[in-house]
Write an enzyme that holds these catalytic residues in place. Structure first.
Site, mmCIF file in Angstrom:
data_model
loop_
_atom_site.group_PDB
_atom_site.id
_atom_site.type_symbol
_atom_site.label_atom_id
_atom_site.label_comp_id
_atom_site.label_asym_id
_atom_site.label_seq_id
_atom_site.Cartn_x
_atom_site.Cartn_y
_atom_site.Cartn_z
ATOM 1 N N ASP A 118 46.648 53.331 59.335
ATOM 2 C CA ASP A 118 45.457 54.135 59.664
ATOM 3 C C ASP A 118 45.460 55.465 58.919
ATOM 4 O O ASP A 118 44.479 55.835 58.268
ATOM 5 C CB ASP A 118 45.419 54.442 61.172
ATOM 6 C CG ASP A 118 44.893 53.284 61.990
ATOM 7 O OD1 ASP A 118 44.901 52.152 61.475
ATOM 8 O OD2 ASP A 118 44.489 53.515 63.138
ATOM 9 N N ALA B 261 43.702 59.193 63.784
ATOM 10 C CA ALA B 261 44.166 59.568 62.445
ATOM 11 C C ALA B 261 43.140 60.450 61.743
ATOM 12 O O ALA B 261 43.498 61.399 61.029
ATOM 13 C CB ALA B 261 44.448 58.310 61.618
#
Ligand code: PMV
Length: 313
Positions: free
Chosen positions: A152, A110
């Site tokens: 995330d 991410a």
């Protein structure tokens, strides 16, 4: 066109991993000791549309068009070009660097997406708002994770502690009193898609057992939220221990994780649990001021390949 740079922090899940995929809340916080940096420089002599990507942290050195469909770095750029409606992309070089270990539960995937989205959108003269960065990074999480909850990309985009429920508006968490945690890395790479897939299999086979585990985790996350907001972090240790038990019952812990969790508790941590996907990767321990280095030493003696000390605030 001037070059641009953007950074994104790592993250840690404090409470609620896995159950969050099934609609329960989770609490996550940024970890600024690690991060990803994306740097864009114009490639003045290259033909229009040429994008050269160098990401030594994932062993990538390639031209965008040579990357297959579904490659997360390629897809983040393709999604970004579509979203910003830039048709004639000026040639550029993209370099991705950083120190977030891959597949360790610190949100490397991410963070790579968020840093790329910010640096490249700014380079194109169409800087994206946080909400758009978050949306696009979530699309890429689906490639990494299969069925991600979105926690995330959210905590990394906003770089603040969050209380996250899948599909619900973002809630930033007010930390009443800062608290310290130590992170211990087993050094065992464990792709989140695998542990998430295993939990799904077990949930389908034993829905009642797993629904009840998820609900118990959800209740514990509510209690943790209250303790964090009220400035009573001393209550978090026991909640971490209980959360770890539920994760063990879901089958996502591993001997190396349990060993580090036990070592942290024996060295005086108020509580400890695995963090993230499990199977390997990281664990966290709640520590009192002044005790972090002793707990880090205990974790290293118990096999941690890396430890970090961070304050949640
Ligand atoms: O392994 P990590 O830290 O990326 O954690 C993923 C957290 C899970 O709850 C296991 C999956 C998800 O999508 O929320």
């Amino acid at each position: 066109m001037p070059g641009t740079t953007a950074t994104a922090p790592g993250k840690i899940i404090l409470f609620g991993e896995h159950a969050v995929v099934y609609g329960q809340p989770a609490i996550a916080a940024p970890v600024r000791q690690v991060g990803i940096q994306a740097t864009v420089t114009p490639a003045l002599r290259a033909p229009k549309g040429s994008v050269q990507i160098q990401a030594p942290i994932v062993g990538l050195d390639a031209e965008l068009n040579s990357l297959p469909e579904g490659h997360p770095v390629a897809e983040v750029l393709r999604l970004l070009f579509a979203r910003t409606k830039v048709v004639r992309v000026p040639a550029f070089n993209l370099r991705i660097s950083g120190n977030i270990p891959v597949a360790a539960g610190l949100g490397s995937g991410a963070a790579v997406s968020v840093a790329i989205l910010r640096a490249v959108s700014a380079f194109l003269g169409r800087p994206l708002e946080d909400a758009a960065v978050n949306d696009l990074a979530f699309e890429i999480e689906k490639i990494y994770h299969g069925t991600p909850s979105g926690v995330d990309n959210t905590v990394i985009t906003y770089a603040r502690p969050v209380y996250y429920v899948k599909g619900k508006p973002l809630e930033l968490l007010r930390v009443g009193k800062p608290f310290e945690i130590v992170i211990g890395d087993t050094g065992i790479a464990s792709p989140t898609s695998q542990t998430v897939g295993n939990v799904r299999k077990h949930w389908l086979a034993q829905p009642e057992k797993f629904e009840s585990l998820f609900a118990n985790v959800g209740a514990l996350v509510q209690a943790a939220r209250q303790a964090i907001e009220e400035g009573k972090p001393e209550k978090l240790g026991e909640l971490m221990n209980n959360n770890h038990q539920y994760l063990c019952a879901m089958g996502v812990s591993a001997p190396a994780l349990d060993k580090l969790v036990t070592a942290a508790r024996s060295a005086g941590a108020a509580g400890a649990k695995l963090s993230g996907g499990g199977g390997g990767g990281n664990m966290i321990a709640l520590v009192q001021t002044g005790t972090a280095s002793a707990i880090q030493a205990a974790l290293e003696a118990a096999g941690a390949v890396r430890t970090l000390h961070t304050t949640i605030q």
